[in-house]
Write a protein that holds these residues in place. Structure first.
Motif, PDB file in Angstrom:
ATOM      1  N   SER A  49      33.150  77.562 -14.874  1.00  8.41           N
ATOM      2  CA  SER A  49      34.224  78.161 -15.668  1.00  8.41           C
ATOM      3  C   SER A  49      33.835  78.620 -17.064  1.00  8.41           C
ATOM      4  O   SER A  49      34.580  79.382 -17.687  1.00  8.41           O
ATOM      5  CB  SER A  49      35.382  77.158 -15.779  1.00  8.41           C
ATOM      6  N   THR A  50      32.727  78.141 -17.583  1.00 10.87           N
ATOM      7  CA  THR A  50      32.300  78.532 -18.937  1.00 10.87           C
ATOM      8  C   THR A  50      30.772  78.608 -18.958  1.00 10.87           C
ATOM      9  O   THR A  50      30.108  78.208 -17.998  1.00 10.87           O
ATOM     10  CB  THR A  50      32.747  77.492 -20.004  1.00 10.87           C
ATOM     11  N   GLY A  51      30.232  79.104 -20.058  1.00 10.91           N
ATOM     12  CA  GLY A  51      28.790  79.044 -20.313  1.00 10.91           C
ATOM     13  C   GLY A  51      27.936  79.600 -19.185  1.00 10.91           C
ATOM     14  O   GLY A  51      28.232  80.667 -18.624  1.00 10.91           O
ATOM     15  N   VAL A  71      33.564  75.316  -8.753  1.00 15.81           N
ATOM     16  CA  VAL A  71      34.165  74.018  -9.071  1.00 15.81           C
ATOM     17  C   VAL A  71      34.162  73.873 -10.586  1.00 15.81           C
ATOM     18  O   VAL A  71      33.138  74.144 -11.232  1.00 15.81           O
ATOM     19  CB  VAL A  71      33.358  72.844  -8.463  1.00 15.81           C
ATOM     20  N   ALA A  72      35.287  73.484 -11.152  1.00 18.99           N
ATOM     21  CA  ALA A  72      35.344  73.260 -12.603  1.00 18.99           C
ATOM     22  C   ALA A  72      36.426  72.236 -12.908  1.00 18.99           C
ATOM     23  O   ALA A  72      37.232  71.888 -12.037  1.00 18.99           O
ATOM     24  CB  ALA A  72      35.630  74.562 -13.332  1.00 18.99           C
ATOM     25  N   PHE A  73      36.404  71.755 -14.137  1.00 18.88           N
ATOM     26  CA  PHE A  73      37.357  70.734 -14.556  1.00 18.88           C
ATOM     27  C   PHE A  73      38.098  71.282 -15.754  1.00 18.88           C
ATOM     28  O   PHE A  73      37.676  71.088 -16.887  1.00 18.88           O
ATOM     29  CB  PHE A  73      36.567  69.480 -14.940  1.00 18.88           C
ATOM     30  N   GLU A  74      39.141  72.030 -15.537  1.00 26.18           N
ATOM     31  CA  GLU A  74      39.852  72.701 -16.623  1.00 26.18           C
ATOM     32  C   GLU A  74      41.337  72.407 -16.522  1.00 26.18           C
ATOM     33  O   GLU A  74      41.847  72.087 -15.453  1.00 26.18           O
ATOM     34  CB  GLU A  74      39.609  74.211 -16.549  1.00 26.18           C
ATOM     35  N   MET A 108      39.657  73.051  -8.751  1.00 28.68           N
ATOM     36  CA  MET A 108      39.762  72.434 -10.074  1.00 28.68           C
ATOM     37  C   MET A 108      39.832  70.931  -9.896  1.00 28.68           C
ATOM     38  O   MET A 108      40.834  70.405  -9.383  1.00 28.68           O
ATOM     39  CB  MET A 108      41.047  72.893 -10.770  1.00 28.68           C
ATOM     40  N   GLY A 109      38.811  70.242 -10.293  1.00 27.20           N
ATOM     41  CA  GLY A 109      38.835  68.794 -10.141  1.00 27.20           C
ATOM     42  C   GLY A 109      37.496  68.215 -10.544  1.00 27.20           C
ATOM     43  O   GLY A 109      36.589  68.942 -10.979  1.00 27.20           O
ATOM     44  N   ASP A 110      37.367  66.914 -10.394  1.00 25.06           N
ATOM     45  CA  ASP A 110      36.179  66.205 -10.848  1.00 25.06           C
ATOM     46  C   ASP A 110      35.036  66.359  -9.832  1.00 25.06           C
ATOM     47  O   ASP A 110      35.064  65.762  -8.755  1.00 25.06           O
ATOM     48  CB  ASP A 110      36.538  64.725 -11.032  1.00 25.06           C
ATOM     49  N   SER A 137      25.648  73.358 -12.550  1.00 22.58           N
ATOM     50  CA  SER A 137      25.696  73.694 -13.983  1.00 22.58           C
ATOM     51  C   SER A 137      26.750  72.871 -14.719  1.00 22.58           C
ATOM     52  O   SER A 137      27.551  73.394 -15.479  1.00 22.58           O
ATOM     53  CB  SER A 137      25.988  75.198 -14.146  1.00 22.58           C
ATOM     54  N   LEU A 138      26.736  71.568 -14.464  1.00 23.53           N
ATOM     55  CA  LEU A 138      27.719  70.708 -15.136  1.00 23.53           C
ATOM     56  C   LEU A 138      27.204  70.288 -16.507  1.00 23.53           C
ATOM     57  O   LEU A 138      26.025  70.004 -16.680  1.00 23.53           O
ATOM     58  CB  LEU A 138      27.960  69.427 -14.331  1.00 23.53           C
ATOM     59  N   ALA A 139      28.093  70.261 -17.479  1.00 20.61           N
ATOM     60  CA  ALA A 139      27.820  69.603 -18.755  1.00 20.61           C
ATOM     61  C   ALA A 139      29.053  68.746 -18.994  1.00 20.61           C
ATOM     62  O   ALA A 139      30.129  69.274 -19.228  1.00 20.61           O
ATOM     63  CB  ALA A 139      27.632  70.622 -19.866  1.00 20.61           C
ATOM     64  N   VAL A 192      25.245  60.474 -16.043  1.00 18.79           N
ATOM     65  CA  VAL A 192      26.153  61.622 -16.162  1.00 18.79           C
ATOM     66  C   VAL A 192      25.384  62.948 -16.035  1.00 18.79           C
ATOM     67  O   VAL A 192      25.801  63.838 -15.295  1.00 18.79           O
ATOM     68  CB  VAL A 192      26.916  61.597 -17.512  1.00 18.79           C
ATOM     69  N   MET A 193      24.281  63.063 -16.767  1.00 20.59           N
ATOM     70  CA  MET A 193      23.590  64.365 -16.848  1.00 20.59           C
ATOM     71  C   MET A 193      22.300  64.417 -16.026  1.00 20.59           C
ATOM     72  O   MET A 193      21.605  65.432 -16.027  1.00 20.59           O
ATOM     73  CB  MET A 193      23.288  64.709 -18.320  1.00 20.59           C
ATOM     74  N   GLY A 194      21.960  63.330 -15.352  1.00 22.69           N
ATOM     75  CA  GLY A 194      20.749  63.312 -14.527  1.00 22.69           C
ATOM     76  C   GLY A 194      21.003  63.918 -13.153  1.00 22.69           C
ATOM     77  O   GLY A 194      21.965  64.647 -12.935  1.00 22.69           O
ATOM     78  N   SER A 221      18.387  73.364 -17.021  1.00 24.44           N
ATOM     79  CA  SER A 221      17.829  72.391 -17.944  1.00 24.44           C
ATOM     80  C   SER A 221      17.448  73.072 -19.242  1.00 24.44           C
ATOM     81  O   SER A 221      17.552  74.290 -19.381  1.00 24.44           O
ATOM     82  CB  SER A 221      16.602  71.728 -17.301  1.00 24.44           C
ATOM     83  N   TYR A 222      17.026  72.261 -20.198  1.00 28.13           N
ATOM     84  CA  TYR A 222      16.607  72.783 -21.500  1.00 28.13           C
ATOM     85  C   TYR A 222      15.445  71.946 -21.998  1.00 28.13           C
ATOM     86  O   TYR A 222      15.395  70.732 -21.757  1.00 28.13           O
ATOM     87  CB  TYR A 222      17.780  72.733 -22.494  1.00 28.13           C
ATOM     88  N   ILE A 223      14.502  72.587 -22.662  1.00 30.16           N
ATOM     89  CA  ILE A 223      13.381  71.840 -23.261  1.00 30.16           C
ATOM     90  C   ILE A 223      13.421  72.030 -24.774  1.00 30.16           C
ATOM     91  O   ILE A 223      13.539  71.078 -25.517  1.00 30.16           O
ATOM     92  CB  ILE A 223      12.035  72.290 -22.646  1.00 30.16           C
ATOM     93  N   VAL A 231      15.898  64.566 -30.713  1.00 32.18           N
ATOM     94  CA  VAL A 231      17.295  64.417 -30.288  1.00 32.18           C
ATOM     95  C   VAL A 231      17.519  65.000 -28.894  1.00 32.18           C
ATOM     96  O   VAL A 231      18.496  64.688 -28.233  1.00 32.18           O
ATOM     97  CB  VAL A 231      18.269  65.018 -31.326  1.00 32.18           C
ATOM     98  N   TYR A 232      16.597  65.846 -28.426  1.00 32.15           N
ATOM     99  CA  TYR A 232      16.841  66.448 -27.113  1.00 32.15           C
ATOM    100  C   TYR A 232      15.777  66.031 -26.094  1.00 32.15           C
ATOM    101  O   TYR A 232      15.990  65.124 -25.298  1.00 32.15           O
ATOM    102  CB  TYR A 232      16.957  67.991 -27.222  1.00 32.15           C
ATOM    103  N   HIS A 233      14.638  66.689 -26.139  1.00 30.94           N
ATOM    104  CA  HIS A 233      13.628  66.505 -25.090  1.00 30.94           C
ATOM    105  C   HIS A 233      13.178  65.046 -24.959  1.00 30.94           C
ATOM    106  O   HIS A 233      12.977  64.537 -23.860  1.00 30.94           O
ATOM    107  CB  HIS A 233      12.434  67.414 -25.401  1.00 30.94           C
ATOM    108  N   ASN A 267      16.709  77.078 -19.256  1.00 34.42           N
ATOM    109  CA  ASN A 267      17.379  78.209 -19.896  1.00 34.42           C
ATOM    110  C   ASN A 267      17.208  78.210 -21.405  1.00 34.42           C
ATOM    111  O   ASN A 267      16.796  77.213 -22.004  1.00 34.42           O
ATOM    112  CB  ASN A 267      18.871  78.190 -19.549  1.00 34.42           C
ATOM    113  N   LYS A 268      17.610  79.324 -21.984  1.00 34.77           N
ATOM    114  CA  LYS A 268      17.532  79.493 -23.443  1.00 34.77           C
ATOM    115  C   LYS A 268      18.656  78.712 -24.137  1.00 34.77           C
ATOM    116  O   LYS A 268      19.738  78.554 -23.563  1.00 34.77           O
ATOM    117  CB  LYS A 268      17.696  80.988 -23.743  1.00 34.77           C
ATOM    118  N   ALA A 269      18.410  78.293 -25.368  1.00 34.77           N
ATOM    119  CA  ALA A 269      19.465  77.649 -26.163  1.00 34.77           C
ATOM    120  C   ALA A 269      20.523  78.685 -26.515  1.00 34.77           C
ATOM    121  O   ALA A 269      20.203  79.739 -27.057  1.00 34.77           O
ATOM    122  CB  ALA A 269      18.878  77.092 -27.454  1.00 34.77           C
TER     123      ALA A 269
END
Ligand code: NAI
Length: 393
Positions: A49-51, A71-74, A108-110, A137-139, A192-194, A221-223, A231-233, A267-269
């Motif tokens: 739904s976004t990004g 699938v999205a949670f909105e 729309m759901g979890d 592509s969940l965040a 959550v994010m793994g 993913s992001y590096i 704080v990230y990688h 992906n790019k920041a």
């Protein structure tokens, strides 16, 4: 209702339905102006739904004519409160898809729940038969597994991290100090994010026999540069992303028998609701954007996702790095760009912010995530905030 932006920290609690629709239309327009590509016919996009997920859905549908199940949670609008931006984006996407005769449905759901996985499988059985692309592509800030809820944290591991940062609410350079994560926060972020939930999705889809021969799945993913490593990688999210990479290897092994593949696309920041929440990243992004815009190499979500499809994922042999990753951050991490980023990073202060960083661009893209500050939209006009998503009504 006249809808105005209301910000709280790094989120905006209102969204503009007309502005969100205009954002979706602009992305569709971008895809339409580029050559069509082939490869994807029926796509499942988890986090649509976004990004990056929304851009992926738009690129697949309007660039290749793909049927898309998202699938999205909105949240929809209440009588007095606007819906979330992702709700309005999805409503607009489905309407434009319908106009073009493209299949588009949304759950729309979890996405972490068994119920949503089953609902998706039922829809694929009924409408699509099988899917040939699954995008993960969940965040998400949290994930419930049975009775336990895990939370993700954006923190360094093993050390306190102090750095320049951008205070997004004031658009000022500030100093951010982040204490190291506890073991519980590290474990929670990996949950959550793994990659566990992605593996569960792929197993459920495989067991239900809804994956086509040669099906492809990709998670994002992001590096990033060394300056955000603590704080990230090397932080909690980085550990989760390593777990995601391990899941790609396992899923790839499982898919081999149907000729399928699992990829991580780095992906790019970019300015999204997820990245605005990561300390240090908004300042890095605004410096990066200034440099990449001057070079003519700047991309947003839709440019990245169309390039992913047309120049990487659907080539006969997708070009991967030594780790097997598709590198959409290739231009961001080029030595030339990073050298300029480091020079600006050392020099930047509050007094000379615009000289080094594209603060106006960052601010505009941040508001645009919620449908504000979009060209051609009359923000003084009364708008209907109750917008239906066609496949849900
Ligand atoms: P975003 O916040 O724009 O989108 C997240 C999506 O996940 C939305 O569609 C939301 O509805 C959905 N979602 C969240 N929780 C959910 C749940 N429980 N059930 C169903 N749907 C749920 O995020 P963004 O930035 O597009 O991130 C997507 C992926 O791309 C993430 O893995 C992120 O790490 C990665 N990425 C992001 C970068 C950035 O700079 N924004 C850079 C590189 C990778």
């Amino acid at each position: 209702m006249v809808v105005e932006p209301k910000t709280r920290g790094f989120i905006c609690t209102t969204a503009h339905p007309v502005g969100c629709a205009a954002n979706v239309a602009r992305q569709i327009d971008y895809v339409r102006k580029h050559p069509h590509f082939t490869g994807v016919k029926k796509a499942l996009i988890i986090g649509c739904s976004t990004g990056y997920g929304l851009a992926t859905r738009i690129a697949a549908a309007f660039g290749a004519g793909a049927s898309t199940l998202g699938v999205a949670f909105e949240r929809p609008a209440s009588r007095t409160r606007t819906a979330t931006a992702g709700w309005y984006n999805t409503a607009a996407f489905e309407r434009y898809a319908q106009e073009d005769g493209l299949y588009a449905k949304t759950v729309m759901g979890d996405a972490f729940s068994d119920a949503v996985k089953q609902q998706v499988i039922d829809i694929i059985h009924k409408d699509l038969g099988k899917v040939d692309l699954v995008i993960y592509s969940l965040a998400a800030p949290r994930r419930a597994v049975g009775e336990t809820t895990y939370f993700s944290a954006l923190k360094p591991v093993g050390q306190t991290f102090t750095s320049k940062s951008l205070d997004v609410s004031k658009m000022e350079v500030a100093t951010a100090t982040i204490e190291p994560a506890t073991q519980e926060e590290i474990d929670g972020t990996v949950k959550v994010m793994g990659g566990e939930d992605w593996r569960w999705w792929m197993k459920a889809l495989r067991d239900a026999d809804v994956l086509a021969e040669n099906a492809v799945t990709t998670a994002y993913s992001y590096i990033g540069p060394q300056l955000t490593y603590p704080v990230y990688h090397d932080g909690t999210v980085g550990l989760a992303k390593r777990d995601l990479a391990e899941a790609a290897r396992q899923i790839g092994g499982d898919l081999a028998s149907i000729g399928g593949h699992a990829y991580i696309s780095v992906n790019k920041a970019l300015v999204t609701q997820a990245s605005a929440a990561i300390p240090v990243v908004p300042l890095y992004i605004s410096i990066l954007f200034k440099i990449m815009k001057a070079q003519g190499t700047h991309e947003g979500c839709i440019e990245q996702m169309l390039r992913l499809f047309s120049q990487k994922l659907y080539l006969p042999t997708p070009p991967t790095d030594a780790e097997g990753f598709l590198r959409m951050d290739d231009w961001e991490l080029s030595p030339d760009v990073q050298e300029k980023v480091m020079t600006a990073w050392e020099a930047i202060s509050n007094e000379d912010l615009p000289a080094y960083a594209d603060i106006d661009g960052y601010r505009q893209e941040f508001y645009q995530l919620f449908g504000f500050d979009v060209d051609g939209v009359d923000y003084a006009a009364d708008v209907d905030i109750q917008i239906d998503i066609p496949s849900l009504s």
